[in-house]
Enzyme design. Structure first.
Site, PDB file in Angstrom:
ATOM      1  CG  HIS A  63      -6.880  25.525  16.049  1.00 40.11           C
ATOM      2  ND1 HIS A  63      -6.361  26.388  16.990  1.00 40.11           N
ATOM      3  CD2 HIS A  63      -6.055  24.459  16.021  1.00 40.11           C
ATOM      4  CE1 HIS A  63      -5.263  25.857  17.496  1.00 40.11           C
ATOM      5  NE2 HIS A  63      -5.061  24.693  16.935  1.00 40.11           N
ATOM      6  CB  SER A 111      -3.738  23.225  19.223  1.00 37.84           C
ATOM      7  OG  SER A 111      -3.123  23.907  18.155  1.00 37.84           O
ATOM      8  CD  GLU A 136      -7.365  28.875  18.918  1.00 35.96           C
ATOM      9  OE1 GLU A 136      -7.688  28.044  19.785  1.00 35.96           O
ATOM     10  OE2 GLU A 136      -6.917  28.541  17.806  1.00 35.96           O
TER      11      GLU A 136
END
Length: 181
Positions: A63, A111, A136
């Site tokens: 992330h 994720s 994303e």
């Protein structure tokens, strides 16, 4: 505000030829450790907007927006969830490191990074995520939705094995949730 939702893909995340990656980034109907459940169709509007604008969902490392490591060539909903296929850019140092970590089994999850557009409270806590703006999909160390793990480089997982793993993982997640209550 950007939220994240982790997943160990139901169909094991696979890496082939040192750079190609594929797997489920989100599974519909599976309650995660935060109590949220993504419903079918939650990504449809976001994916349509991105396609119309010529945009794409980003592939990041953990992330971190400063660490893109590849590109997602395919991001689509199907009956099971959000399927992604892409390529690690081996010219990028972090992408080579990610490939090595995945091959060794040290990194085994996906994720999603998203903004909630519409949700509703679920009976017993948590949310039903009805519409998400997907930004994303990251390769991560600690996924939140324990459904399956990354397969070794070049390995494949049949649908029957993946389905059995999903049932087992959902049972484990349910038991964990019951123990917390």
């Amino acid at each position: 505000m950007l939220e994240t939702k982790f997943n160990r893909p139901e169909e094991a995340l696979r890496i082939h030829d040192g750079s190609k990656v594929a797997g489920y980034a989100s599974i519909f109907g599976a309650r995660d450790q935060g109590g949220d459940t993504v419903v079918p169709g939650a990504y449809a509007a976001s994916l349509a907007r991105l396609a119309a604008a010529g945009g794409r969902v980003r592939m990041l490392w953990q992330h971190d927006a400063s660490q893109p490591i590849g590109v997602w060539d395919t991001v689509r909903e199907d009956e099971r969830g959000l399927w992604v296929e892409g390529r690690l850019l081996t010219e990028v140092t972090r992408a080579r490191e990610a490939a090595a970590l995945m091959e060794a089994g040290a990194v085994d999850g996906l994720s999603i990074g998203y903004r909630t557009v519409r949700s509703e409270k679920s009976p017993g806590g948590g949310r039903r995520l009805l519409e998400l703006e997907l930004w994303e999909v990251s390769l991560v160390t600690f996924p939140m939705l324990s459904v399956a793990r990354v397969a070794a480089k070049g390995a494949s997982v049949t649908d029957d094995i993946a389905a059995a793993m999903a049932v087992l993982a959902q049972g484990i997640d349910s038991a964990r949730a019951a123990m917390r209550e």
